[in-house]
Structure formats: structure tokens, C-alpha cells
Design a protein around this motif. Structure first.
Motif, mmCIF file in Angstrom:
data_model
loop_
_atom_site.group_PDB
_atom_site.id
_atom_site.type_symbol
_atom_site.label_atom_id
_atom_site.label_comp_id
_atom_site.label_asym_id
_atom_site.label_seq_id
_atom_site.Cartn_x
_atom_site.Cartn_y
_atom_site.Cartn_z
ATOM 1 N N ARG A 32 0.661 -1.164 -0.005
ATOM 2 C CA ARG A 32 0.104 0.153 0.034
ATOM 3 C C ARG A 32 0.810 1.166 0.015
ATOM 4 O O ARG A 32 0.679 2.072 -0.915
ATOM 5 C CB ARG A 32 -0.941 0.029 1.258
ATOM 6 C CG ARG A 32 -2.198 -0.892 0.908
ATOM 7 C CD ARG A 32 -3.387 -0.573 2.181
ATOM 8 N NE ARG A 32 -2.532 -1.215 3.300
ATOM 9 C CZ ARG A 32 -2.750 -2.379 3.872
ATOM 10 N NH1 ARG A 32 -3.613 -3.175 3.366
ATOM 11 N NH2 ARG A 32 -2.581 -2.650 5.113
ATOM 12 N N TRP A 36 1.830 4.229 -3.387
ATOM 13 C CA TRP A 36 1.725 5.646 -3.024
ATOM 14 C C TRP A 36 3.129 6.356 -3.137
ATOM 15 O O TRP A 36 3.071 7.376 -3.882
ATOM 16 C CB TRP A 36 1.145 6.071 -1.624
ATOM 17 C CG TRP A 36 -0.179 5.988 -1.373
ATOM 18 C CD1 TRP A 36 -1.013 5.027 -1.066
ATOM 19 C CD2 TRP A 36 -1.229 7.035 -1.813
ATOM 20 N NE1 TRP A 36 -2.324 5.488 -0.853
ATOM 21 C CE2 TRP A 36 -2.435 6.554 -1.787
ATOM 22 C CE3 TRP A 36 -0.949 8.216 -2.649
ATOM 23 C CZ2 TRP A 36 -3.577 7.255 -1.984
ATOM 24 C CZ3 TRP A 36 -2.152 8.953 -3.073
ATOM 25 C CH2 TRP A 36 -3.628 8.588 -2.548
ATOM 26 N N PHE A 40 1.584 7.136 -7.319
ATOM 27 C CA PHE A 40 1.009 8.292 -7.110
ATOM 28 C C PHE A 40 1.918 9.389 -7.247
ATOM 29 O O PHE A 40 1.343 10.675 -7.509
ATOM 30 C CB PHE A 40 -0.012 7.795 -5.998
ATOM 31 C CG PHE A 40 -1.012 7.247 -6.212
ATOM 32 C CD1 PHE A 40 -2.425 7.670 -6.711
ATOM 33 C CD2 PHE A 40 -1.010 5.808 -6.005
ATOM 34 C CE1 PHE A 40 -3.577 6.719 -6.985
ATOM 35 C CE2 PHE A 40 -2.119 4.624 -5.971
ATOM 36 C CZ PHE A 40 -3.315 5.464 -6.529
ATOM 37 N N LEU A 70 3.002 7.918 5.071
ATOM 38 C CA LEU A 70 3.020 6.634 4.892
ATOM 39 C C LEU A 70 3.358 5.685 5.923
ATOM 40 O O LEU A 70 2.551 4.548 6.153
ATOM 41 C CB LEU A 70 3.735 6.332 3.537
ATOM 42 C CG LEU A 70 3.390 6.983 2.140
ATOM 43 C CD1 LEU A 70 4.288 6.657 0.814
ATOM 44 C CD2 LEU A 70 1.873 6.722 1.748
ATOM 45 N N LEU A 192 -0.726 13.406 3.217
ATOM 46 C CA LEU A 192 -0.374 13.498 1.684
ATOM 47 C C LEU A 192 -0.223 14.997 1.035
ATOM 48 O O LEU A 192 0.364 15.075 -0.075
ATOM 49 C CB LEU A 192 -1.583 12.814 0.876
ATOM 50 C CG LEU A 192 -1.650 11.263 1.039
ATOM 51 C CD1 LEU A 192 -3.094 10.878 0.064
ATOM 52 C CD2 LEU A 192 -0.702 10.496 0.854
#
Length: 263
Positions: A32, A36, A40, A70, A192
């Protein structure tokens, strides 16, 4: 104290064995945040440039900014997964056996928290090692100063998971609750994007993010990873830990919690 330590060791060992036997859980915990970080972030890099903000001393890449967030994501998901195991234990009957122990219930819950926090910390350092292989490395002392922050954040998120598990009767209901807790907590935080970016778009969303305890947990990790101390973030995180812990003790109180409900 011998009985207390024996119970603590047994519960931590049980959590460790469960984690070892569920290898896919470790892989999922790393996939996961790596998605990111490597996928991403490549798309958001141009759209979300990050200026000089504490604790950074210069302009940074977007990948560098989201690493602490994260790390918080790993601990958030692990805290919820640990709670999921409690719901499963309740359905299989092992939870009843545990809670009928002559030891104080708060100690049993604390032991569960310590076990889940230890696993979360191992996952975070594994993620940081992989991130370092891609060139995203904080100061070397940050790996040391990060540890106490991880302990505090792990206890807070683990306590939140205990609160949720105490009010969930069936395993099937847990997925929906996770979607209403995990994703709002994660996306409505500074994991984020900086809060000043959120303030530019919506004051309401900025206020929600500022009140989100996960935001303060992420900021505690962010500053600790760069060897700095954020007193405000620590204070709010500890306050949330106390509130969630009290809620878990209340939820698992036999007079009001598990024994007071049917089904």
C-alpha cells in the motif's frame, strides 16, 4: 507482577506468531505505501510542489514529504487489522477465555496494544529500508529519534482499533466501519499534503484536518524523522491515546460492554 508479565509476554508472542503465519499481511502492509510512494507520487509531484516548511530546511520532493504520512498509514492499517483479529477472536470464543482471566482487563488490553504496536514498528522500519533503496533517506539519526514517536502513535491507533472492536458484534460489519474510519482519517490529514494547501481550497476541510488526531500523529512522526521535537503534536497524540484507551476500557467493561450485549 509475575502473572502480569507472563500475560504480557504470552499476548505479544501470540501476536507475533499470528503475524509470522500471515505473510500476506506483511506484504500488503508494504505494498500500500509503496504504491503511493512510487506510483501516485510520480503523478502528484508536479501538481503538489512542497515549499520550505518545518521540519525541512530546504525545498523537498513530494516523495520525501509523504514518507512520514505513509509510515502513519502502515500503523493505521495495522491497528485496524489488529482490532479485526479481536472481532474474530470473539466469534471463535477465544476472546471470552482471555477476558475471564483474573488479571485486570486494562492490563490485557494494554498487552494487546503493545503487541500490535511492536508489529507496526517492524513494518515501518521495513518500509523505510525499501524507501532508502530508492534514494529517499532522512538523516541517519532520524531512524533513532523516530522510534519513541512510533511507540506513541502505535499506541494511539491501536487504542482506536480497540474502541471500534469493542462495539462491533460481527466480523462482517468491520469492513464497513473501517471504510468510514481509515480513509477519512488518512485523507483528511497532513499525510499526503500540507495543511496550508488544504486551507487554500477550503477552510472547513482545513479545520477538520487540524482536528483530526491522525494529523498530529503524522506530524509527530514527521518531526521525529528529522530529529526535531513537536510538543503540540505529542500533546494532542497523547490526549487522543488517553481518550481512546478509556473508550476501549469502557467498551470492554463486562457491566456495559461485551457481556451487556447479546448476539
Amino acid at each position: 507482577m509475575t502473572g502480569h508479565l507472563t500475560a504480557l509476554r504470552a499476548i505479544i508472542l501470540r501476536e507475533a506468531l499470528r503475524f509470522v503465519h500471515q505473510r500476506e499481511r506483511f506484504v500488503a502492509a508494504l505494498v500500500r505505501p509503496l504504491v503511493w510512494l512510487l506510483v501516485f507520487a510520480a503523478g502528484f509531484r508536479a501538481a503538489l510542489g512542497v515549499s520550505i516548511i518545518p521540519p525541512y530546511q530546504t525545498y523537498i520532493t513530494y516523495e520525501t514529504y509523504i514518507v512520514p504520512g505513509l509510515c502513519g498509514m502502515i500503523m493505521l492499517f495495522n491497528g485496524m487489522q489488529s482490532s479485526l483479529s479481536l472481532v474474530y477472536d470473539r466469534e471463535t470464543g477465544s476472546m471470552k477465555l482471555l477476558l475471564t482471566s483474573p488479571l485486570p482487563r486494562w492490563w490485557l488490553l494494554f498487552s494487546k496494544l503493545v503487541g500490535s504496536t511492536a508489529i507496526s514498528i517492524l513494518q515501518v522500519y521495513a518500509f523505510l529500508a525499501i524507501a532508502g533503496a530508492f534514494g529517499i533517506t532522512p538523516p541517519w539519526k532520524g531512524y533513532l529519534t523516530l522510534f519513541p514517536a512510533l511507540v506513541v502513535v502505535g499506541l494511539m491507533l491501536g487504542a482506536l482499533g480497540l474502541v471500534l472492536s469493542s462495539f462491533i458484534k460481527q466480523l462482517e460489519n468491520f469492513a464497513g466501519v473501517m471504510n468510514f474510519v481509515i480513509f477519512p482519517m488518512f485523507f483528511l490529514s497532513s499525510a499526503l499534503y500540507p495543511l496550508w494547501k488544504m486551507a487554500e481550497s477550503s477552510e472547513l476541510l482545513y479545520t477538520i484536518c487540524a482536528l483530526n488526531p491522525f494529523t498530529h500523529a503524522v506530524e509527530l512522526l514527521r518531526f521525529a524523522l528529522y530529529g526535531q521535537f513537536n510538543a503540540a503534536a505529542l500533546g494532542w497524540t497523547l490526549l487522543a491515546t488517553v481518550v481512546f484507551t478509556c473508550g476501549a476500557i469502557y467498551g470492554y467493561d463486562p457491566a456495559r460492554g461485551l457481556k451487556g450485549r447479546k448476539g
